[in-house]
Design an enzyme around this catalytic site. Structure first.
Site, mmCIF file in Angstrom:
data_model
loop_
_atom_site.group_PDB
_atom_site.id
_atom_site.type_symbol
_atom_site.label_atom_id
_atom_site.label_comp_id
_atom_site.label_asym_id
_atom_site.label_seq_id
_atom_site.Cartn_x
_atom_site.Cartn_y
_atom_site.Cartn_z
ATOM 1 N N SER A 179 73.979 -59.316 64.644
ATOM 2 C CA SER A 179 74.850 -60.494 64.619
ATOM 3 C C SER A 179 75.770 -60.589 63.408
ATOM 4 O O SER A 179 76.637 -61.466 63.380
ATOM 5 C CB SER A 179 74.018 -61.773 64.717
ATOM 6 O OG SER A 179 73.877 -62.171 66.062
ATOM 7 N N LYS A 182 79.525 -60.843 63.862
ATOM 8 C CA LYS A 182 80.278 -62.088 63.993
ATOM 9 C C LYS A 182 81.194 -62.355 62.797
ATOM 10 O O LYS A 182 82.180 -63.088 62.919
ATOM 11 C CB LYS A 182 79.330 -63.270 64.213
ATOM 12 C CG LYS A 182 78.593 -63.233 65.551
ATOM 13 C CD LYS A 182 77.712 -64.457 65.722
ATOM 14 C CE LYS A 182 77.020 -64.476 67.079
ATOM 15 N NZ LYS A 182 75.937 -63.473 67.189
ATOM 16 N N SER A 356 74.997 -68.791 64.966
ATOM 17 C CA SER A 356 74.995 -67.472 65.609
ATOM 18 C C SER A 356 75.244 -67.625 67.103
ATOM 19 O O SER A 356 74.492 -67.108 67.944
ATOM 20 C CB SER A 356 73.671 -66.735 65.360
ATOM 21 O OG SER A 356 73.838 -65.351 65.580
#
Length: 514
Positions: A179, A182, A356
């Site tokens: 993640s 991102k 997230s």
């Protein structure tokens, strides 16, 4: 000064009351740390806790929560009120904008509070050395050697004031970022779209056939809930559409929905998964099957059809009878009847990073592709994100972006690139990128870090987490005891114990904070 004091006093009182319980909890959590002060080489644990206490005392608004519900940093907003300033529109709430009360100042920009170290301390020469002359390599080396971090690990630390790299461990080796992808998505989207851009959902009436088309604008935050909480509302769109139809004396429509803004497959390579919905240009509440707003949950299998059915029900409440909706495409001849728009991209980026949010990440990546002349598909995203980062002069060699969320295990990013992204977002010449920093979860307080760092650098570390099976990553910023702002990126692969790996990464970040 008198006006400033009068304006700030009530806020300080409220913040003090809100901070008291957290300060008590913080004192209990850090008490064990104080016993370690006399032990050898413990400065990197105890100083983090002590500096965290300084951060809370110096700015009680941190303890009360760093953002309000719209994403504007509360301390900066109140300072703008106190000083009667009108500058800055990071979050699209200027005069006449959504959520701005008459006579209120425009929000202050986020850059200053995020980029300034505690006390405004400047970076001393040779500050890459820790207290006692230990270098970052001396301190981080043993921590990153922890077997819990798996067979492969990479790291980079940069000074966000100068952009200088202070430490690197295989920093140019492309690894699975999970993640932390991102962060790249955030910078690419802010570059391509700008912080004030909004995602618009609309209705269009086909003049020839009388067909009403609900046109998806790629806004996964579009909500069908009664309390929209500042998001684009499907109920509001229905009310506005019904008013427009009444003006045309139309009370019965054939309803269709249009998802043609996006191209390619809707299914993410990981398949059906509770971490995100099918990637479509039309959905409400991220196609969640409960009242949650973040985290994994079962999603409806056809988000666009589900949103259209909800919209038909809202039309009925306003006296408009709609047929069962089916897929279609609005023509160029269709008249737009009504629109609703998302919060600005700056706020969407902050929400994506703090929580997230995978659905939002995929949407922002697709809008980045569209703004870059690429199709809004996984392939288009891959080309567009890399191109936008290269345009910024970032080291993209070896990087591969196959999605916007980082759920695709074939994504590759280097620790050096992640650190460079943070440095670029901190660049005073790039204020439009600042939400890529302000959206990072705050250790011990917000988002995916709310339950971490209770005995370490709470309030000092701001970082994006990343977790897949066998992959643990962490990238963000921290303030050192000297008031220096650092950016860091830690990537690990082939881990076998996710909890142990997460703890090891948190320990490394806490060490940087001291």
């Amino acid at each position: 000064m008198a006006r400033a004091a009068a304006a700030v006093r009530p806020r300080l009182a409220r913040a003090g009351r809100a901070a008291a319980p957290r300060l008590a909890r913080f004192a209990r959590a850090t008490a064990p740390q104080l016993t370690r002060v006399t032990r050898p080489k413990t400065w990197h644990y105890t100083a983090g806790a002590a500096t965290a206490g300084l951060a809370l005392a110096a700015g009680v608004v941190t303890a009360a929560g760093p953002w309000d519900s719209t994403g504007q940093r509360t301390a900066e907003r109140d300072r703008a009120v106190a000083l009667e300033r009108t500058g800055g529109a990071d979050h699209g709430r200027g005069p006449g904008g959504s959520g701005t009360a008459p006579g209120s100042p425009r929000p202050a920009p986020s850059a200053a509070s995020v980029l300034a170290g505690l006390g405004g301390a400047s970076a001393p020469d040779g500050a890459e050395a820790a207290p006692g002359g230990e270098t970052l390599a001396d301190v981080l080396g043993p921590l990153l050697d922890d077997p819990a971090l798996g067979a492969r690990r990479a790291a980079a630390v940069v000074d966000l004031t100068t952009g200088e790299r202070l430490y690197g461990l295989d920093a140019d080796a492309p690894l699975t970022p999970a993640s932390t992808t991102k962060i790249a998505t955030a910078v690419a989207a802010l570059t391509a779209l700008g912080p004030d851009h909004r995602l618009t959902t609309r209705t269009a009436l086909e003049a020839d056939t009388g067909e009403l088309v609900l046109v998806g604008g790629g806004d996964p935050t579009l909500t069908a809930r009664e309390d929209a909480r500042g998001l684009a509302s499907l109920r509001t769109l229905a009310a506005r559409t019904a008013d427009a139809l009444e003006e045309r004396k139309v009370r019965r429509v054939t309803l269709s929905y249009d998802t043609s803004l996006y191209a390619g497959t809707e299914m993410h390579p990981i398949g059906v998964n509770e971490n995100l919905a099918p990637v479509t240009a039309l959905m409400a509440d991220e196609a969640r099957t409960d009242d949650s707003t973040s985290g994994p949950v079962t999603r409806v299998p056809d988000p666009a059809a589900d949103a259209a059915r909800a919209f038909a029900g809202f039309l009925e409440e306003h006296g408009v009878t709609a047929s069962a909706p089916g897929p279609s495409k609005a023509t160029d001849r269709a008249d737009t009847l009504a629109t609703v728009s998302s919060p600005p991209v700056s706020a969407l980026v902050e929400r994506m990073l703090t929580h997230s949010d995978n659905d939002l990440a995929e949407a922002l990546a697709r809008h980045t592709a569209l703004a870059s002349g690429e199709p809004a598909s996984f392939d288009g995203v891959s080309r567009a994100v890399a191109a936008r980062l290269k345009q910024l002069g970032l080291p993209v060699r070896g990087a591969r972006f196959h999605d916007g969320s980082g759920l695709d295990r074939t994504d590759r990013i280097t620790a050096g690139l992640l650190a460079a992204l943070l440095a670029k977002a901190a660049d005073p010449a790039r204020p439009e990128l600042r939400p890529a920093l302000t959206g990072l979860p705050v250790a011990g307080f917000t988002g995916t870090l709310a339950g971490r760092y209770a005995d370490g650098a709470a309030g000092l570390v701001r970082a994006k987490t990343g977790t897949l099976t066998g992959v643990n990553t962490l990238a963000g910023t921290t303030v050192t005891a000297e008031g220096r702002l650092l950016g860091f990126a830690f990537l690990t692969s082939d881990t076998t114990d996710a909890w142990a790996a997460q703890t090891a990464l948190d320990r490394a970040a806490t060490t940087l904070a001291s």
